[in-house]
Design a protein around this motif. Structure first.
Motif, PDB file in Angstrom:
ATOM      1  N   HIS A  31       0.903  -1.066   0.052  1.00  0.00           N
ATOM      2  CA  HIS A  31       0.382  -0.188   0.346  1.00  0.00           C
ATOM      3  C   HIS A  31       1.004   1.505  -0.145  1.00  0.00           C
ATOM      4  CE1 HIS A  31      -3.976   1.400   1.937  1.00  0.00           C
ATOM      5  NE2 HIS A  31      -3.271   2.831   0.959  1.00  0.00           N
ATOM      6  N   LEU A  32       1.920   1.752   1.170  1.00  0.00           N
ATOM      7  CA  LEU A  32       2.000   2.459   0.708  1.00  0.00           C
ATOM      8  C   LEU A  32       3.141   2.295  -0.760  1.00  0.00           C
ATOM      9  CD1 LEU A  32       4.114   4.678   2.594  1.00  0.00           C
ATOM     10  CD2 LEU A  32       5.668   2.577   3.948  1.00  0.00           C
ATOM     11  N   ALA A  33       4.055   1.547  -1.187  1.00  0.00           N
ATOM     12  CA  ALA A  33       4.892   1.529  -1.931  1.00  0.00           C
ATOM     13  C   ALA A  33       3.797   2.384  -3.012  1.00  0.00           C
ATOM     14  CB  ALA A  33       4.952   0.474  -2.613  1.00  0.00           C
ATOM     15  N   LEU A  34       2.693   1.974  -3.727  1.00  0.00           N
ATOM     16  CA  LEU A  34       2.279   2.486  -4.139  1.00  0.00           C
ATOM     17  C   LEU A  34       1.539   3.676  -3.850  1.00  0.00           C
ATOM     18  CD1 LEU A  34      -0.862  -0.723  -4.728  1.00  0.00           C
ATOM     19  CD2 LEU A  34       0.560   0.435  -6.354  1.00  0.00           C
ATOM     20  N   ALA A  35       1.649   4.300  -2.955  1.00  0.00           N
ATOM     21  CA  ALA A  35       0.707   5.397  -2.587  1.00  0.00           C
ATOM     22  C   ALA A  35       2.076   6.450  -2.776  1.00  0.00           C
ATOM     23  CB  ALA A  35       0.357   5.846  -1.342  1.00  0.00           C
ATOM     24  N   SER A  36       3.505   6.176  -2.771  1.00  0.00           N
ATOM     25  CA  SER A  36       4.140   7.212  -2.812  1.00  0.00           C
ATOM     26  C   SER A  36       4.964   7.057  -4.389  1.00  0.00           C
ATOM     27  CB  SER A  36       5.604   6.541  -2.158  1.00  0.00           C
ATOM     28  OG  SER A  36       6.207   4.908  -3.501  1.00  0.00           O
ATOM     29  N   PHE A  37       3.805   6.550  -4.931  1.00  0.00           N
ATOM     30  CA  PHE A  37       3.574   7.394  -6.865  1.00  0.00           C
ATOM     31  C   PHE A  37       3.447   8.102  -6.381  1.00  0.00           C
ATOM     32  CE2 PHE A  37       6.296   2.752  -6.900  1.00  0.00           C
ATOM     33  CZ  PHE A  37       7.353   3.262  -8.577  1.00  0.00           C
ATOM     34  N   ARG A  38       2.217   8.730  -5.628  1.00  0.00           N
ATOM     35  CA  ARG A  38       1.393   9.572  -5.983  1.00  0.00           C
ATOM     36  C   ARG A  38       2.369  11.213  -5.755  1.00  0.00           C
ATOM     37  NH1 ARG A  38      -0.809   5.759  -6.379  1.00  0.00           N
ATOM     38  NH2 ARG A  38       0.427   6.153  -8.686  1.00  0.00           N
ATOM     39  N   SER A  39       3.182  10.876  -4.924  1.00  0.00           N
ATOM     40  CA  SER A  39       3.947  12.065  -4.574  1.00  0.00           C
ATOM     41  C   SER A  39       4.822  12.839  -5.855  1.00  0.00           C
ATOM     42  CB  SER A  39       5.250  11.288  -3.449  1.00  0.00           C
ATOM     43  OG  SER A  39       4.338  11.744  -1.810  1.00  0.00           O
ATOM     44  N   ILE A  40       5.399  11.389  -6.615  1.00  0.00           N
ATOM     45  CA  ILE A  40       6.234  11.582  -8.031  1.00  0.00           C
ATOM     46  C   ILE A  40       4.857  12.317  -9.156  1.00  0.00           C
ATOM     47  CG2 ILE A  40       7.728  10.563  -9.234  1.00  0.00           C
ATOM     48  CD1 ILE A  40       8.146   8.743  -7.434  1.00  0.00           C
ATOM     49  N   GLU A  41       4.353  11.863  -9.263  1.00  0.00           N
ATOM     50  CA  GLU A  41       3.273  12.079 -10.131  1.00  0.00           C
ATOM     51  C   GLU A  41       2.287  13.304 -10.066  1.00  0.00           C
ATOM     52  OE1 GLU A  41       1.699   8.231 -11.204  1.00  0.00           O
ATOM     53  OE2 GLU A  41       0.359   9.101  -9.925  1.00  0.00           O
ATOM     54  N   ASN A  42       2.406  13.486  -8.782  1.00  0.00           N
ATOM     55  CA  ASN A  42       2.182  15.636  -8.537  1.00  0.00           C
ATOM     56  C   ASN A  42       2.865  16.085  -7.986  1.00  0.00           C
ATOM     57  OD1 ASN A  42      -0.766  14.902  -8.660  1.00  0.00           O
ATOM     58  ND2 ASN A  42      -0.801  12.765  -7.553  1.00  0.00           N
ATOM     59  N   ARG A  43       4.422  15.931  -7.476  1.00  0.00           N
ATOM     60  CA  ARG A  43       5.071  16.691  -6.963  1.00  0.00           C
ATOM     61  C   ARG A  43       4.700  17.299  -5.875  1.00  0.00           C
ATOM     62  NH1 ARG A  43       9.418  14.054  -8.078  1.00  0.00           N
ATOM     63  NH2 ARG A  43      10.158  13.702  -9.898  1.00  0.00           N
ATOM     64  N   ARG A  44       4.614  16.896  -4.718  1.00  0.00           N
ATOM     65  CA  ARG A  44       4.013  16.728  -3.018  1.00  0.00           C
ATOM     66  C   ARG A  44       4.132  16.199  -2.484  1.00  0.00           C
ATOM     67  NH1 ARG A  44       3.759  20.876  -6.208  1.00  0.00           N
ATOM     68  NH2 ARG A  44       2.037  22.234  -6.106  1.00  0.00           N
ATOM     69  N   SER A  45       4.503  16.273  -1.170  1.00  0.00           N
ATOM     70  CA  SER A  45       4.911  15.810  -0.007  1.00  0.00           C
ATOM     71  C   SER A  45       3.578  15.045  -0.054  1.00  0.00           C
ATOM     72  CB  SER A  45       5.679  15.733   1.412  1.00  0.00           C
ATOM     73  OG  SER A  45       6.467  16.808   1.027  1.00  0.00           O
ATOM     74  N   LEU A  46       3.748  13.184   1.131  1.00  0.00           N
ATOM     75  CA  LEU A  46       2.402  12.789   1.382  1.00  0.00           C
ATOM     76  C   LEU A  46       2.603  12.312   2.582  1.00  0.00           C
ATOM     77  CD1 LEU A  46      -0.224  10.638   0.910  1.00  0.00           C
ATOM     78  CD2 LEU A  46       1.610   8.938  -0.636  1.00  0.00           C
ATOM     79  N   VAL A  47       1.279  12.445   3.316  1.00  0.00           N
ATOM     80  CA  VAL A  47       1.805  12.039   4.650  1.00  0.00           C
ATOM     81  C   VAL A  47       0.233  11.208   5.118  1.00  0.00           C
ATOM     82  CG1 VAL A  47       1.074  13.185   7.498  1.00  0.00           C
ATOM     83  CG2 VAL A  47       2.705  14.592   5.332  1.00  0.00           C
ATOM     84  N   ARG A  48       1.065   9.915   5.647  1.00  0.00           N
ATOM     85  CA  ARG A  48       0.260   8.591   5.510  1.00  0.00           C
ATOM     86  C   ARG A  48       0.152   8.686   7.099  1.00  0.00           C
ATOM     87  NH1 ARG A  48       0.679   4.054   4.220  1.00  0.00           N
ATOM     88  NH2 ARG A  48      -0.925   3.826   3.343  1.00  0.00           N
ATOM     89  N   VAL A  49      -1.474   8.102   7.728  1.00  0.00           N
ATOM     90  CA  VAL A  49      -1.387   7.923   8.993  1.00  0.00           C
ATOM     91  C   VAL A  49      -1.940   6.779   9.072  1.00  0.00           C
ATOM     92  CG1 VAL A  49      -3.101   9.821   9.976  1.00  0.00           C
ATOM     93  CG2 VAL A  49      -0.932   8.758  11.401  1.00  0.00           C
ATOM     94  N   THR A  50      -1.757   5.370   9.723  1.00  0.00           N
ATOM     95  CA  THR A  50      -2.586   4.315  10.171  1.00  0.00           C
ATOM     96  C   THR A  50      -2.469   4.030  10.896  1.00  0.00           C
ATOM     97  OG1 THR A  50      -0.950   3.017   9.606  1.00  0.00           O
ATOM     98  CG2 THR A  50      -1.110   3.636   7.382  1.00  0.00           C
ATOM     99  N   ASN A  51      -3.560   2.958  11.010  1.00  0.00           N
ATOM    100  CA  ASN A  51      -4.339   2.655  12.897  1.00  0.00           C
ATOM    101  C   ASN A  51      -2.789   1.576  13.329  1.00  0.00           C
ATOM    102  OD1 ASN A  51      -6.305   2.876  11.267  1.00  0.00           O
ATOM    103  ND2 ASN A  51      -7.617   2.869  12.968  1.00  0.00           N
ATOM    104  N   THR A  52      -2.205   0.896  12.748  1.00  0.00           N
ATOM    105  CA  THR A  52      -1.294  -0.478  12.657  1.00  0.00           C
ATOM    106  C   THR A  52       0.236   0.107  12.181  1.00  0.00           C
ATOM    107  OG1 THR A  52      -2.451  -1.897  11.660  1.00  0.00           O
ATOM    108  CG2 THR A  52      -3.186  -1.987  13.871  1.00  0.00           C
ATOM    109  N   GLY A  53       0.150   0.856  11.642  1.00  0.00           N
ATOM    110  CA  GLY A  53       1.644   0.580  10.365  1.00  0.00           C
ATOM    111  C   GLY A  53       1.270   0.396   8.723  1.00  0.00           C
ATOM    112  N   ILE A  54       2.023   0.573   7.874  1.00  0.00           N
ATOM    113  CA  ILE A  54       2.392   1.682   8.255  1.00  0.00           C
ATOM    114  C   ILE A  54       2.147   2.988   8.283  1.00  0.00           C
ATOM    115  CG2 ILE A  54       5.228   2.267   7.152  1.00  0.00           C
ATOM    116  CD1 ILE A  54       4.910  -0.343   6.193  1.00  0.00           C
ATOM    117  N   SER A  55       2.224   3.917   8.962  1.00  0.00           N
ATOM    118  CA  SER A  55       2.653   5.543   8.837  1.00  0.00           C
ATOM    119  C   SER A  55       3.876   6.087   8.669  1.00  0.00           C
ATOM    120  CB  SER A  55       2.622   6.054  10.096  1.00  0.00           C
ATOM    121  OG  SER A  55       0.697   5.943  11.138  1.00  0.00           O
ATOM    122  N   ALA A  56       3.878   7.103   8.012  1.00  0.00           N
ATOM    123  CA  ALA A  56       4.731   7.562   6.494  1.00  0.00           C
ATOM    124  C   ALA A  56       5.106   9.108   6.170  1.00  0.00           C
ATOM    125  CB  ALA A  56       5.499   6.712   5.492  1.00  0.00           C
TER     126      ALA A  56
END
Length: 518
Positions: free
Chosen positions: A420-445
């Protein structure tokens, strides 16, 4: 020796299984990314003499094995999210693997049909694969390019070609390596043109990556920042229902300690925190949120007439609601049942499935003069949805950072949070913005605008995470504006090649000369 092996009647099926195993071992979570560069080579050999129908079945076996191994965590999802017993969960995994495996099956069919028209597999393979990734519907999209999420120099092309562009590159590497081995074993020659083309392509990709990484680092160095604190209480989905008061109190206590020690500008809680949303005139009682004296972004379930909204709220230090967002992309069988609105009786067959309403708004949230984009749960693996959110709403003011609130506890202690985190990290590249992810049990990043994971928590750990994120401004990168142009182009080329009758004589000549043609 090679001919005797490849001519054995079981070879195509063994090769298909081998490709499937390499596919999931090379994917995010297992993280043997280099295996993704060769996973198709056995399958190419298996498809060489196959008719299109047989090629489809061989490819389907590879796809089922690859997706079955990669999505093993879906068993926990069916058991916890939909309340299914183990036998039904296994059937659910098999059905999902079979459905997603059609990507590989249709790809195998397509390259056999097109290669018979005289086109070289080196170029046919990545074009057809990219077209299939773009248009085959999947419950959990799992773009091949996500396997390379740790190779920052290689993934920067996603800012103009999206994650599909990285998938194209991975399949192109596979096809070239197959072509080289086929030429060597059959003709004892090396196809220098093909090798040179691959080398030049990789030099371009890596050079572009180096240039873009330096440019992003220059922008980050001069950007204003927002200090953000994440709270990961390590409470799963069951705890949210069984012991909701304790879960909420833990979020309050961890947040108060975080604010006292770190003084963040914003505290963020994950999806579905059991906050009682009793508010008057747009203001929540600060005691319900822990009296933090700091703006808070949190997820909660909002009950509305006839159903539930999976929502998120941004409040200031006084509890005033600054904005909200309702989840738009819902999880099938967990948050809704397909065709359930047409046939309501379906919900009685799956009593643990909820009935959520889809959100409609694409407006960003405002924290003072800062503009933030927000998504919930697995919305961040859908590039086009995030692209819509990053358009800036009615005022077209492009958000300066992206936030995602997630609950990955449904999938147990598995590889899913990494995927999930790996897939989501590409949204940062595609949009050139930081991504903040917080989850109940991890991985928050925290993910920087180059898609690099700057800081992260563990899986099933109780901890807080703090970092300053850059708030980038300015225009949108090419992908954010143009979208999946490479997917549309590859689909057009694939359709044209399949329907075109030309070049049959070229294919015949190649076969007569003994040149590899898949």
């Amino acid at each position: 020796m090679l001919n005797s092996i490849t001519s054995h009647r079981l070879f195509p099926w063994i090769a298909a299984v081998a490709s499937g195993i390499l596919l999931f071992l090379g994917y995010a979570g297992f993280d043997q990314f280099y295996l993704e560069w060769i996973f198709l080579v056995p399958l190419f050999w298996a498809l060489r003499d196959a008719r299109p129908g047989r090629a489809f079945l061989i490819g389907w076996v590879a796809g089922i094995v690859g997706h079955g191994g990669g999505f093993y965590w879906i068993i926990d999802m069916f058991k916890q999210f939909a309340g299914a017993p183990l036998p039904f969960a296994l059937v659910g995994l098999a059905l999902l693997a079979a459905a997603n495996g059609i990507v590989v099956a249709a790809w195998a069919w397509g390259i056999r049909v097109i290669a018979a028209r005289g086109w070289q597999v080196i170029w046919v393979a990545p074009v057809v694969w990219t077209a299939m990734e773009k248009f085959w519907p999947e419950v959990f999209p799992n773009y091949l390019g996500a396997s390379q999420y740790r190779l920052s120099h290689l993934t920067q092309i996603a800012d103009f070609a999206g994650i599909l562009g990285v998938s194209f590159l991975v399949v192109y590497i596979n096809a070239t390596l197959y072509w080289v081995t086929a030429c060597w074993f059959e003709e004892r020659r090396l196809p220098w043109r093909a090798l040179s083309a691959l080398a030049l392509s990789l030099l371009f990709v890596l050079g572009y990556g180096e240039m873009r990484l330096k440019e992003v680092e220059r922008q980050v160095a001069t950007a204003q920042t927002l200090k953000v604190g994440l709270v990961q209480a390590n409470r799963g989905a069951a705890d949210l229902h069984i012991d909701s008061d304790t879960v909420l109190q833990e979020h309050r206590d961890m947040s108060r300690t975080l604010v006292e020690k770190q003084r963040p500008d914003l505290v963020v809680w994950p999806e579905g925190v059991p906050v009682s949303l009793s508010f008057r005139e747009g203001v929540l009682p600060t005691a319900a949120l822990g009296d933090l004296g700091t703006p808070l972004l949190f997820g909660a379930c909002l009950r509305v007439a006839g159903g539930i909204c999976n929502s998120a709220f941004l409040v200031d230090a006084s509890g005033r609601i600054l904005g909200s967002y309702d989840k738009t992309v819902l999880v099938p069988f967990g948050e809704y049942i397909p065709f359930g609105d047409t046939f309501p009786s379906l919900y009685s067959w799956s009593p643990y499935s909820s009935r959520f309403w889809r959100g409609q708004s694409e407006e960003p949230l405002r924290l003072g003069d800062r503009v933030l984009s927000l998504s919930i749960c697995y919305e961040d693996i859908f590039p086009l949805h995030i692209r819509k959110l990053m358009a800036g709403g009615k005022e077209r003011r492009v958000p300066e950072a992206m936030f995602n609130l997630t609950n990955d506890s449904w999938y147990g202690n598995s590889t899913e949070p990494v995927q999930h985190l790996a897939l989501a990290s590409f949204r940062s590249i595609e949009n050139r913005r930081s991504l903040v992810r917080v989850t109940n049990t991890g991985i928050s990043a925290f993910v920087d605008p180059a898609g690099r994971i700057v800081k992260s928590t563990g899986i099933w750990t109780k901890e807080v995470l703090v970092d300053k994120i850059p708030l980038l401004q300015g225009g949108r990168p090419p992908y954010s504006v143009a979208g999946d142009w490479i997917g549309w182009l590859c689909a057009l080329l694939t359709a044209s090649a399949i329907t075109s009758p030309m070049s049959r004589c070229v294919a015949r000549e190649k076969l007569e000369k003994g040149k590899p043609c898949v």
